[in-house]
Structures are given as C-alpha cells and as structure tokens.
Design an enzyme around this catalytic site. Structure first.
Site, PDB file in Angstrom:
ATOM      1  N   TYR A  25      33.612  31.818  32.855  1.00 43.10           N
ATOM      2  CA  TYR A  25      34.602  32.905  32.775  1.00 43.10           C
ATOM      3  C   TYR A  25      34.160  33.958  31.752  1.00 43.10           C
ATOM      4  O   TYR A  25      34.265  35.167  31.985  1.00 43.10           O
ATOM      5  CB  TYR A  25      35.962  32.309  32.384  1.00 43.10           C
ATOM      6  CG  TYR A  25      36.996  33.312  31.934  1.00 43.10           C
ATOM      7  CD1 TYR A  25      37.488  34.291  32.801  1.00 43.10           C
ATOM      8  CD2 TYR A  25      37.495  33.287  30.616  1.00 43.10           C
ATOM      9  CE1 TYR A  25      38.436  35.213  32.377  1.00 43.10           C
ATOM     10  CE2 TYR A  25      38.444  34.201  30.190  1.00 43.10           C
ATOM     11  CZ  TYR A  25      38.909  35.164  31.068  1.00 43.10           C
ATOM     12  OH  TYR A  25      39.845  36.080  30.644  1.00 43.10           O
ATOM     13  N   SER A 107      45.028  39.664  23.073  1.00 47.66           N
ATOM     14  CA  SER A 107      45.167  40.077  24.471  1.00 47.66           C
ATOM     15  C   SER A 107      46.562  39.764  25.011  1.00 47.66           C
ATOM     16  O   SER A 107      47.180  38.767  24.622  1.00 47.66           O
ATOM     17  CB  SER A 107      44.127  39.321  25.301  1.00 47.66           C
ATOM     18  OG  SER A 107      44.429  39.410  26.676  1.00 47.66           O
ATOM     19  N   GLN A 128      46.866  44.109  22.421  1.00 49.61           N
ATOM     20  CA  GLN A 128      46.340  44.775  23.625  1.00 49.61           C
ATOM     21  C   GLN A 128      47.298  44.598  24.786  1.00 49.61           C
ATOM     22  O   GLN A 128      47.746  43.490  25.080  1.00 49.61           O
ATOM     23  CB  GLN A 128      44.971  44.184  23.993  1.00 49.61           C
ATOM     24  CG  GLN A 128      44.386  44.724  25.288  1.00 49.61           C
ATOM     25  CD  GLN A 128      44.706  43.852  26.498  1.00 49.61           C
ATOM     26  OE1 GLN A 128      44.856  42.645  26.365  1.00 49.61           O
ATOM     27  NE2 GLN A 128      44.817  44.449  27.672  1.00 49.61           N
ATOM     28  N   TYR A 130      48.043  45.166  28.924  1.00 53.10           N
ATOM     29  CA  TYR A 130      47.749  45.537  30.303  1.00 53.10           C
ATOM     30  C   TYR A 130      49.050  46.085  30.874  1.00 53.10           C
ATOM     31  O   TYR A 130      50.106  45.463  30.692  1.00 53.10           O
ATOM     32  CB  TYR A 130      47.341  44.313  31.124  1.00 53.10           C
ATOM     33  CG  TYR A 130      45.907  43.877  30.935  1.00 53.10           C
ATOM     34  CD1 TYR A 130      44.854  44.768  31.097  1.00 53.10           C
ATOM     35  CD2 TYR A 130      45.602  42.547  30.632  1.00 53.10           C
ATOM     36  CE1 TYR A 130      43.534  44.355  30.948  1.00 53.10           C
ATOM     37  CE2 TYR A 130      44.283  42.128  30.484  1.00 53.10           C
ATOM     38  CZ  TYR A 130      43.263  43.041  30.639  1.00 53.10           C
ATOM     39  OH  TYR A 130      41.967  42.631  30.499  1.00 53.10           O
ATOM     40  N   THR A 156      44.684  48.966  27.538  1.00 54.60           N
ATOM     41  CA  THR A 156      43.469  48.844  28.358  1.00 54.60           C
ATOM     42  C   THR A 156      43.661  49.553  29.685  1.00 54.60           C
ATOM     43  O   THR A 156      44.617  49.285  30.418  1.00 54.60           O
ATOM     44  CB  THR A 156      43.134  47.357  28.573  1.00 54.60           C
ATOM     45  OG1 THR A 156      42.891  46.779  27.289  1.00 54.60           O
ATOM     46  CG2 THR A 156      41.895  47.187  29.438  1.00 54.60           C
ATOM     47  N   ARG A 165      34.554  38.193  39.900  1.00 55.32           N
ATOM     48  CA  ARG A 165      33.506  37.352  39.304  1.00 55.32           C
ATOM     49  C   ARG A 165      33.421  36.106  40.172  1.00 55.32           C
ATOM     50  O   ARG A 165      34.357  35.315  40.244  1.00 55.32           O
ATOM     51  CB  ARG A 165      33.859  37.011  37.846  1.00 55.32           C
ATOM     52  CG  ARG A 165      33.827  38.219  36.931  1.00 55.32           C
ATOM     53  CD  ARG A 165      34.088  37.838  35.486  1.00 55.32           C
ATOM     54  NE  ARG A 165      35.352  37.157  35.320  1.00 55.32           N
ATOM     55  CZ  ARG A 165      36.521  37.760  35.080  1.00 55.32           C
ATOM     56  NH1 ARG A 165      36.583  39.069  34.951  1.00 55.32           N
ATOM     57  NH2 ARG A 165      37.625  37.052  34.957  1.00 55.32           N
ATOM     58  N   LYS A 252      41.588  51.948  25.553  1.00 57.10           N
ATOM     59  CA  LYS A 252      40.366  51.158  25.736  1.00 57.10           C
ATOM     60  C   LYS A 252      39.928  51.154  27.196  1.00 57.10           C
ATOM     61  O   LYS A 252      40.768  51.034  28.098  1.00 57.10           O
ATOM     62  CB  LYS A 252      40.640  49.719  25.277  1.00 57.10           C
ATOM     63  CG  LYS A 252      39.508  48.737  25.563  1.00 57.10           C
ATOM     64  CD  LYS A 252      39.807  47.395  24.922  1.00 57.10           C
ATOM     65  CE  LYS A 252      38.693  46.398  25.151  1.00 57.10           C
ATOM     66  NZ  LYS A 252      38.699  45.813  26.488  1.00 57.10           N
ATOM     67  N   HIS A 276      34.462  47.105  29.838  1.00 59.82           N
ATOM     68  CA  HIS A 276      35.053  45.765  29.894  1.00 59.82           C
ATOM     69  C   HIS A 276      33.970  44.683  29.866  1.00 59.82           C
ATOM     70  O   HIS A 276      34.096  43.628  30.491  1.00 59.82           O
ATOM     71  CB  HIS A 276      35.918  45.631  31.150  1.00 59.82           C
ATOM     72  CG  HIS A 276      37.186  44.840  30.957  1.00 59.82           C
ATOM     73  ND1 HIS A 276      38.410  45.417  30.785  1.00 59.82           N
ATOM     74  CD2 HIS A 276      37.419  43.502  30.918  1.00 59.82           C
ATOM     75  CE1 HIS A 276      39.340  44.481  30.662  1.00 59.82           C
ATOM     76  NE2 HIS A 276      38.749  43.300  30.736  1.00 59.82           N
ATOM     77  N   ARG A 279      32.633  43.596  33.328  1.00 59.02           N
ATOM     78  CA  ARG A 279      33.480  42.723  34.152  1.00 59.02           C
ATOM     79  C   ARG A 279      34.276  43.495  35.194  1.00 59.02           C
ATOM     80  O   ARG A 279      34.982  42.902  35.983  1.00 59.02           O
ATOM     81  CB  ARG A 279      34.451  41.946  33.246  1.00 59.02           C
ATOM     82  CG  ARG A 279      33.747  41.054  32.272  1.00 59.02           C
ATOM     83  CD  ARG A 279      34.658  40.602  31.140  1.00 59.02           C
ATOM     84  NE  ARG A 279      35.584  39.557  31.499  1.00 59.02           N
ATOM     85  CZ  ARG A 279      35.281  38.275  31.570  1.00 59.02           C
ATOM     86  NH1 ARG A 279      34.042  37.887  31.329  1.00 59.02           N
ATOM     87  NH2 ARG A 279      36.195  37.381  31.883  1.00 59.02           N
TER      88      ARG A 279
HETATM   89  C1  LIG Z   1      36.181  36.303  28.599  1.00 56.59           C
HETATM   90  C2  LIG Z   1      36.627  37.716  28.426  1.00 56.59           C
HETATM   91  C3  LIG Z   1      37.978  38.033  28.560  1.00 56.59           C
HETATM   92  C4  LIG Z   1      38.404  39.338  28.362  1.00 56.59           C
HETATM   93  N1  LIG Z   1      39.751  39.615  28.402  1.00 56.59           N
HETATM   94  C5  LIG Z   1      40.183  40.859  28.104  1.00 56.59           C
HETATM   95  C6  LIG Z   1      41.566  41.134  28.021  1.00 56.59           C
HETATM   96  O1  LIG Z   1      42.404  40.258  28.173  1.00 56.59           O
HETATM   97  N2  LIG Z   1      41.933  42.407  27.714  1.00 56.59           N
HETATM   98  C7  LIG Z   1      41.024  43.414  27.524  1.00 56.59           C
HETATM   99  O2  LIG Z   1      41.394  44.566  27.275  1.00 56.59           O
HETATM  100  N3  LIG Z   1      39.705  43.160  27.591  1.00 56.59           N
HETATM  101  C8  LIG Z   1      39.267  41.916  27.854  1.00 56.59           C
HETATM  102  N4  LIG Z   1      37.932  41.655  27.869  1.00 56.59           N
HETATM  103  C9  LIG Z   1      36.974  42.724  27.525  1.00 56.59           C
HETATM  104  C10 LIG Z   1      36.729  42.748  26.022  1.00 56.59           C
HETATM  105  O3  LIG Z   1      37.855  43.213  25.334  1.00 56.59           O
HETATM  106  C11 LIG Z   1      35.545  43.661  25.668  1.00 56.59           C
HETATM  107  O4  LIG Z   1      35.748  44.925  26.242  1.00 56.59           O
HETATM  108  C12 LIG Z   1      34.218  43.086  26.137  1.00 56.59           C
HETATM  109  O5  LIG Z   1      34.161  41.701  25.926  1.00 56.59           O
HETATM  110  C13 LIG Z   1      33.080  43.766  25.391  1.00 56.59           C
HETATM  111  O6  LIG Z   1      31.850  43.307  25.844  1.00 56.59           O
HETATM  112  P1  LIG Z   1      31.002  42.135  25.122  1.00 56.59           P
HETATM  113  O7  LIG Z   1      31.645  40.854  25.520  1.00 56.59           O
HETATM  114  O8  LIG Z   1      29.641  42.314  25.697  1.00 56.59           O
HETATM  115  O9  LIG Z   1      31.087  42.369  23.629  1.00 56.59           O
HETATM  116  C14 LIG Z   1      37.466  40.358  28.070  1.00 56.59           C
HETATM  117  C15 LIG Z   1      36.120  40.024  27.929  1.00 56.59           C
HETATM  118  C16 LIG Z   1      35.699  38.729  28.105  1.00 56.59           C
HETATM  119  C17 LIG Z   1      34.236  38.410  27.928  1.00 56.59           C
END
Ligand SMILES: Cc1cc2nc3c(=O)[nH]c(=O)nc-3n(C[C@H](O)[C@H](O)[C@H](O)COP(=O)(O)O)c2cc1C
Length: 389
Positions: A25, A107, A128, A130, A156, A165, A252, A276, A279
């Site tokens: 994940y 989050s 944060q 959504y 976000t 994914r 964001k 993100h 993702r």
């Molecule tokens: C496992 C995972 C869960 C995430 N969940 C959220 C989330 O709930 N809310 C959000 O705004 N971004 C989420 N993100 C994005 C992160 O806030 C961030 O933008 C991202 O991890 C940055 O990239 P990096 O992992 O390469 O540092 C998630 C990222 C990952 C890896």
C-alpha cells in the site's frame, strides 16, 4: 536498534517487519508507476555546486513553515492508515515530530482519531482534509480539528477519485486486514507487528467510524469512502471550506502553475507542490520538475512546500534551493515507523537532518534560508515544464 545510516536502510527493515498488504500500500504508485519512479530519479538529475574555503561553522537548519518555527523545513505528510504500519502509528509519528520540532499532519484516513492524537501528544499538529460529499461530515470534522487546536488545515486537492494501485486490489487491502489464508501465512512472519496490534484497540479509521452517518463498522466504512470523495470539488467549494475553517490553510496536491496561481488568488497560506507521491495521475511530471515553473508563476505571493520523492537530506536541499520554503515527507517517515515505531521516526528525521546539514556545509552555506539556485547545476530543459527530458 539496527544501525541505520540511510532512509533506504530503514526501508529494508520496514519491508521485513510490516505485513505485505501494508508495505505494498505504501510502496506503490498508480498504474505503471512512471511518476512514482520519476519523483525519485528526477532529484538525481540535479547536481550541487561544491564550494570550499568558506566558514562552515555555526550552521542552522532552522526555518519557518506558515509562520511556525521548525528545526528543519521538513514536515510529516498526511499518510492514511499510518496506524496499520505500526500500532498507534499516528501517535508515535506525531510524538517523534513534536520532539524533533517539525510539524506532523494527521490524515482524514488515519487510524488514530484527531481527539486521540491531540490527547496523547503535546504539540499542535496539522489536520488534512479530503473533501467529502457529506457536508455535515465536513463541517463536523473541521470543528473537531479546531477543538483539537490543530494549527493548520491541509486541504488535499489531488484525490477527487483514486488512482488505481494494482497491488491493493490484488492484496484485498483493508483495515484491519481480513484473515485470509495468504494473510495469515504472511502475519506468521510479522510477529512484532502482530504483538503491537494485539496490544491496541486502534484498528479502524478513527476519524470516520462513529462520526459519519451510518458508518459503525468496517463494512459500512468501505461503501461510505468509495462513494464519498467529492467528484465535483471546485474552487468555489475550496473557498467555502477556507471560510468554514478560518485558520491557516495549505492547499496540497498542486502540480501546475495555473492551479498554483488559482490557489494563491483564493488566499492559501501555502501550497504543497505534490503529485501525491505518484499515487494519482500516472504520467504526471515529478513535483521537483514542476517546482521551478510554479515558483516563477506564484512570484512570492504564497509560501511553497514540496513533497513526492524525498528520500535524502540532499533532496530536501535541492527543493529548498529551487524555491520551496519547506518540504514534506511521506514514505521516508513511514519506513522509520514500520522499522522502529516512534524511535524509528526520530531516527529517520535525524538521518535527513544530518544529510541536510552536512550537505549544506559542503555547498558553502551556513543557513538553510540562504540556499538558492546558485547552489545547483541543472540539466538543460529541467526547469521547462513544456518539455520532456
Ligand atoms: C501510504 C500513503 C498514504 C497516503 N495517504 C494520504 C492521505 O491520506 N492524504 C493525503 O493528502 N496524502 C496522502 N498521501 C500522500 C502524502 O501525503 C505525500 O503527498 C506523499 O507521500 C509524498 O511522496 P513521498 O512518499 O515520496 O514522500 C499518502 C502517501 C502514502 C505513501
């Protein structure tokens, strides 16, 4: 604790300790993972100017993000399901961030609730959001974040629907995990994680279960989240949320100069240049490549933060030198958390700090706020978002 000298060391231990479902994940991008990969490799295309015979004593990595003092300009990004990477993961990470002197962002999709994190930590954290279709839920969760004295809202914008994914579908990702034969076989090798989870009651989405109408168990939660993300989110709704919140606002998930200008116009205190972590839109340009054009477009009218792909202090330095006031890390802290809980997150922050501090010195800089393009050697075309290189 094992000897860790890099974030990658922590990644290896994290992979051994955390169930495959939650490792996958975290460690995946959407579809082909092009953007997920390029977020990291694009940092490596930038070189640093080596300077010598300058006074390297009395260095400082201290700075401010949205007016808050930070020990270094690196905040913990919001990461859903952090409490599945390690028991009570959000509380552990928030404590480590608080002790280090950097912001933690909780989050919407966390396991520990806003109230729970506030109760078990000392420093104010960022929340944060959504945007959901259920405006009563949105109003209530904003009020809960205000009551918990959250010092900023991170809204976000890049997840109105979810990028696919593949592994999450194949693994049947859920919180808590469904005990299929494959999951049981995997958990048998993850005893440390399992012991932690047996010792906590925090195993569901704490901000949602019991707070959203009709969501009282995991089954109802799945259906609720699948249909709740607001496909119709637009700038008018963002302004409405800005007014409902009334405090510091960070937008964001901006990865385009035009969107950055819009965010500035509606009065965001900061934007996070981000895709993100690769993702969402697979094929989007890495955030570090979009940063220069966004910095030029915004012209200092709002503060700029960057995330996606940061794994070293050198990466942090490059983002700051290209004009970001601050950065966020997602996976880099999750690796630390999965490898070693709160102490692991502290270690990850320490590693990044040492790398940032020493690299700054070797670039001939003593103050993190003095970093600039003069510290970088850029590949041709890197700063032009209209060309692929
Ligand atoms: C496992 C995972 C869960 C995430 N969940 C959220 C989330 O709930 N809310 C959000 O705004 N971004 C989420 N993100 C994005 C992160 O806030 C961030 O933008 C991202 O991890 C940055 O990239 P990096 O992992 O390469 O540092 C998630 C990222 C990952 C890896």
């Amino acid at each position: 604790m094992a000897v860790y000298t890099t974030i990658e060391d922590m990644h290896r231990v994290y992979k051994r300790r955390v169930p495959k479902m939650f490792y996958d994940y975290c460690e995946s991008g959407s579809w082909t993972e092009q953007t997920f990969t390029e977020n990291k490799t694009d940092f490596q295309k930038i070189h640093l100017r080596q300077r010598v015979a300058v006074d390297m004593s009395n260095r400082s990595t201290r700075s401010e993000m949205i007016g808050q003092d930070v020990a270094m300009p690196v905040a913990l990004a919001p990461v859903g399901l952090t409490g599945m990477q390690h028991a009570d993961g959000e509380i552990a990470a928030a404590r480590a961030a608080g002790k280090f002197g950097v912001p933690f962002t909780l989050s919407t999709m966390s396991i520990c609730s806003i109230e729970d994190v506030a109760e078990h930590t000392e420093k104010p954290f960022w929340f944060q959001l959504y945007v959901m279709k259920d405006w009563d839920f949105v109003a209530r969760i904003l009020q809960r974040a205000k009551d918990a004295k959250c010092s900023a809202l991170v809204l976000t914008l890049d997840l109105q629907l979810m990028g696919q994914r593949h592994k999450d579908i194949k693994n049947g990702l859920s919180a808590p995990p469904k005990l299929t034969p494959a999951v049981i076989a995997d958990l048998a090798t993850k005893w440390r994680w399992g012991m932690g989870m047996l010792g906590t009651k925090r195993r569901f989405f704490g901000n949602i279960v019991g707070h959203a109408k009709g969501v009282t168990d995991a089954a109802a939660l799945g259906a609720w989240t699948a249909e709740q993300f607001d496909l119709e989110l637009d700038w008018a709704k963002i302004e409405r949320i800005r007014d409902m919140w009334g405090g510091k606002l960070i937008l964001k998930g901006i990865n385009d100069p035009e969107d950055a200008v819009m965010a500035t116009k509606i009065g965001a205190d900061a934007i996070t240049v981000s895709n993100h972590g690769g993702r969402q839109l697979d094929g989007a340009m890495s955030s570090i490549r979009m940063l220069p054009s966004i910095v030029d477009a915004v012209q200092g009218d709002t503060e700029i933060h960057l995330d996606s792909g940061i794994r070293t202090g050198q990466d942090v330095l490059k983002a700051l030198a290209l004009g970001a006031k601050g950065t966020m890390i997602g996976r880099a802290f999750v690796y630390g958390l999965g490898a070693g809980g709160e102490a692991g997150v502290s270690k990850a922050l320490e590693i990044l700090h040492t790398e940032l501090d020493k690299t700054m010195a070797l670039c001939g800089e003593r103050d993190v706020k003095a970093l600039g393009r003069h510290n970088l050697i850029m590949p041709q075309g890197f700063e032009d978002p209209t060309v692929s290189i």
